[in-house]
Write a protein that holds these residues in place. Structure first.
Motif, PDB file in Angstrom:
ATOM      1  N   ASP A 287       0.874  -1.171   0.000  1.00  0.00           N
ATOM      2  CA  ASP A 287       0.000   0.000   0.000  1.00  0.00           C
ATOM      3  C   ASP A 287       0.919   1.232   0.000  1.00  0.00           C
ATOM      4  O   ASP A 287       1.604   1.517   0.980  1.00  0.00           O
ATOM      5  N   SER A 289       0.445   4.381   0.079  1.00  0.00           N
ATOM      6  CA  SER A 289       0.251   5.456   1.062  1.00  0.00           C
ATOM      7  C   SER A 289       0.853   5.076   2.416  1.00  0.00           C
ATOM      8  O   SER A 289       1.347   5.935   3.142  1.00  0.00           O
ATOM      9  N   LYS A 292       4.533   5.732   2.116  1.00  0.00           N
ATOM     10  CA  LYS A 292       4.819   7.170   2.250  1.00  0.00           C
ATOM     11  C   LYS A 292       4.790   7.591   3.709  1.00  0.00           C
ATOM     12  O   LYS A 292       5.650   8.352   4.161  1.00  0.00           O
ATOM     13  N   SER A 293       3.801   7.117   4.453  1.00  0.00           N
ATOM     14  CA  SER A 293       3.712   7.620   5.826  1.00  0.00           C
ATOM     15  C   SER A 293       4.819   7.035   6.712  1.00  0.00           C
ATOM     16  O   SER A 293       5.371   7.748   7.552  1.00  0.00           O
ATOM     17  N   GLU A 473       1.852  16.427  -0.951  1.00  0.00           N
ATOM     18  CA  GLU A 473       0.524  15.830  -1.107  1.00  0.00           C
ATOM     19  C   GLU A 473       0.234  15.668  -2.597  1.00  0.00           C
ATOM     20  O   GLU A 473       0.237  16.648  -3.338  1.00  0.00           O
ATOM     21  N   GLU A 476      -2.074   9.100  -4.982  1.00  0.00           N
ATOM     22  CA  GLU A 476      -1.591   8.032  -4.113  1.00  0.00           C
ATOM     23  C   GLU A 476      -0.356   7.338  -4.686  1.00  0.00           C
ATOM     24  O   GLU A 476       0.589   7.039  -3.951  1.00  0.00           O
TER      25      GLU A 476
END
Ligand code: TEU
Ligand code: CA
Length: 541
Positions: A287, A289, A292-293, A473, A476
């Motif tokens: 995933d 995202s 990224k986090s 930002e 995705e």
């Protein structure tokens, strides 16, 4: 603040068994490594992390050490090792030794003594316990499957091994164990090595009776004691393998005021593609995202004065990144470059695992006869016993098994890729006629030259080493971030997918630093091509 050399360094990991055979026995060796130092110099790396080269019966390919102060006979002699350190030094390359301090081989002299009798002076060097209710002392499990306790009939007690039965855990609570280890570390420091990688170092503070293994209460006391007794006042780098580290835990190891380690390997990003609550074999697609986090958390939580992180996609335990998170067929070259650009423009010390720099892929097998890794082989048998099908298990191993990383290095399009003119200890990836070092060097568009350029960018631009990180930002599948340093801003944009993606920004491009397609001219309404990646210096508009 003075810059330690390892904060601007790029490190290359060698798995000696699979790098280069020099004497026709099918096993990589130290002379083989020496013969390729100029290749590594051309790539531009600063140091080599050498997986273990010490005497070992090879139950776990050298991570089971029988003598820390001798070289595995298959790899050569101590004279070869001295020659490697000197030849590397001539090229300004440091050698980072792999220290396996949590356990030894059961064939280490200490363990052979320890198991003899209850009152042997070495008994307490290892962790021995009586049975509980006629069975194992408790439910601790080995990483390689089954109980972590093995019964030894000689003295009717069990010994602890968090890895294989041939890797008994050392008892770090024992003062003499620690002193002997520090003495051994000094032996290597005196040889002029550049530092150490500390295998599963988070386990040495374990409390077996409470079933506490990682991050035990005395872990950091031991590391401070070790630092004081060994690394202190030497210009060395140390990197700890710490599977369960969070940024807070990483700071305990690496805050310079605490005098423990230079940096850690943490595995949070690399554990994202497994099913929740399951182990690594249960693959689930990444995933983006989440990636990224997790990356952002690590990039923003450690600041040079309170900690330092490493950057890696690969090592000898992990599948090949281009097969794992890139596309190893149509977009092999492009996606390998994208992954390199994404990682190497971040803050931390990057590691390149042999073969990664030419976009080497996984090696799926259809029969376990093609495997050598103890972890994969043990898993295969126990998973079948637990009712999984052969197809399922082979598929899991093909995705995650360690032998993906351990196939011999393909040097050129000739027999066994030029790795050996004997019979290799494990077969090469069959793509070696296409994917090999000679072919890579011959092609200016190869992944190799992207890695080479990324290393130069790091060496020449403090923004890469020290710049602040700021996630952008965006869509995705697009992973984009800024680095800011002393009034300069770089923007890194990567398309983490095989489809075109829209990226748009008002920033103005000042110059293009690296790309894997043509250079972008504007950032407005940009349709990123599959796995496109670039780095630009920008001004905000
Ligand atoms: O690895 C630690 C470790 O836990 C790995 O076995 C890892 O968990 C596994 O591959 C992922 O499932 C280190 C070394 O890097 C590894 O090669 C050794 O086998 C292990 O320690 C024991 O020394
Ligand atoms: Ca050899």
């Amino acid at each position: 603040m003075k810059t330690p050399w390892w904060q601007s360094a790029v490190i290359y990991q060698i798995y000696p068994r699979s790098f280069q055979d020099s004497n026709h026995d099918g096993i990589g060796d130290i002379q083989g490594i020496i013969s390729h130092l100029d290749y590594l110099k051309k790539l531009g790396i600063d140091a080599i992390w050498l997986s273990p080269v010490y005497a070992s019966p090879n139950d776990d390919n050298g991570y089971d050490i029988s003598d820390y102060e001798n070289i595995m006979s298959e790899f050569g002699t101590m004279a070869d090792m001295n020659a490697l350190i000197a030849a590397a030094q001539e090229r300004n390359i440091r050698i980072i030794m792999d220290l396996v301090l949590n356990h030894t081989s059961d064939e280490h002299a200490w363990f052979m003594e320890s198991r003899k009798s209850l009152d042997n002076p070495y008994r307490d060097f290892y962790i021995w316990r009586n049975s509980t209710n006629n069975t194992v002392p408790n439910s601790l499990q080995s990483t390689f499957g089954g109980s972590a306790w093995t019964f030894d009939p000689q003295t009717n007690q069990y010994y602890l091994h968090l890895f294989s039965q041939k890797q008994p855990d050392l008892n770090w609570e024992n003062y003499s164990v620690r002193q002997k280890i520090y003495k051994m570390i000094k032996f290597w420091i005196n040889k002029g090595v550049g530092g150490f990688r500390l295998d599963v170092i988070d386990l040495i503070g374990k409390i077996p009776d409470d079933e506490i293994t990682d991050n035990g209460p005395k872990l950091h006391d031991y590391l401070q004691e070790m630092n004081q007794a060994t690394f202190a006042n030497h210009d060395l780098m140390t990197v700890g393998e710490t599977w369960g580290a969070t940024p807070e835990i990483a700071k305990l190891y690496t805050n310079p005021d605490r005098h423990e380690l230079s940096m850690v390997f943490q595995f949070e990003h690399i554990s994202l593609d497994q099913e929740d609550g399951k182990d690594k074999w249960f693959y689930t697609p990444l995933d983006i995202s989440k990636l990224k986090s997790v990356m952002t958390k690590w990039q923003t939580n450690l600041n040079r004065d309170d900690g330092w992180n490493s950057l890696f996609w690969n090592n000898h335990d992990l599948p090949r990144i281009v097969s794992r998170w890139g596309d190893d067929s149509k977009y092999r070259i492009i996606s390998a470059k994208m992954l390199a650009i994404l990682l190497h423009m971040m803050k931390g010390t990057p590691y390149i695992y042999q073969g990664e720099e030419i976009g080497l892929t996984n090696t799926p097998v259809n029969n376990i006869a093609a495997l050598r890794d103890i972890e994969s082989l043990n898993y295969y048998h126990s998973a079948l016993k637990n009712g999984l099908s052969v197809d399922t298990v082979l598929n899991q191993i093909n995705h995650k098994g360690r032998d993906n990383a351990r196939r011999p290095m393909p040097w050129r399009n000739s027999t066994n890729g030029g790795f050996t003119d004997g019979s290799p200890w494990i077969d090469l990836n069959e793509k070696y006629p296409e994917i090999n070092v000679a072919a890579a060097l011959h092609d200016p568009n190869n992944v190799f030259y992207t890695y080479q350029k990324l290393i130069t960018l790091r060496h020449n631009n403090p923004i890469v080493i020290y710049g602040d990180f700021d996630l952008v930002e965006t869509a995705e599948e697009v992973f984009a971030y800024y680095r800011h340093y002393e009034g300069i801003t770089w923007l890194i944009v990567t398309n983490f997918s095989g489809q075109p993606q829209l990226f748009t920004s008002n920033d103005h491009i000042e110059k293009v630093l690296i790309t894997n397609y043509e250079s972008p001219t504007s950032l407005r309404q940009l349709y990123l091509k599959p796995y496109e990646a670039f780095v630009v210096q920008i001004t905000h508009k």
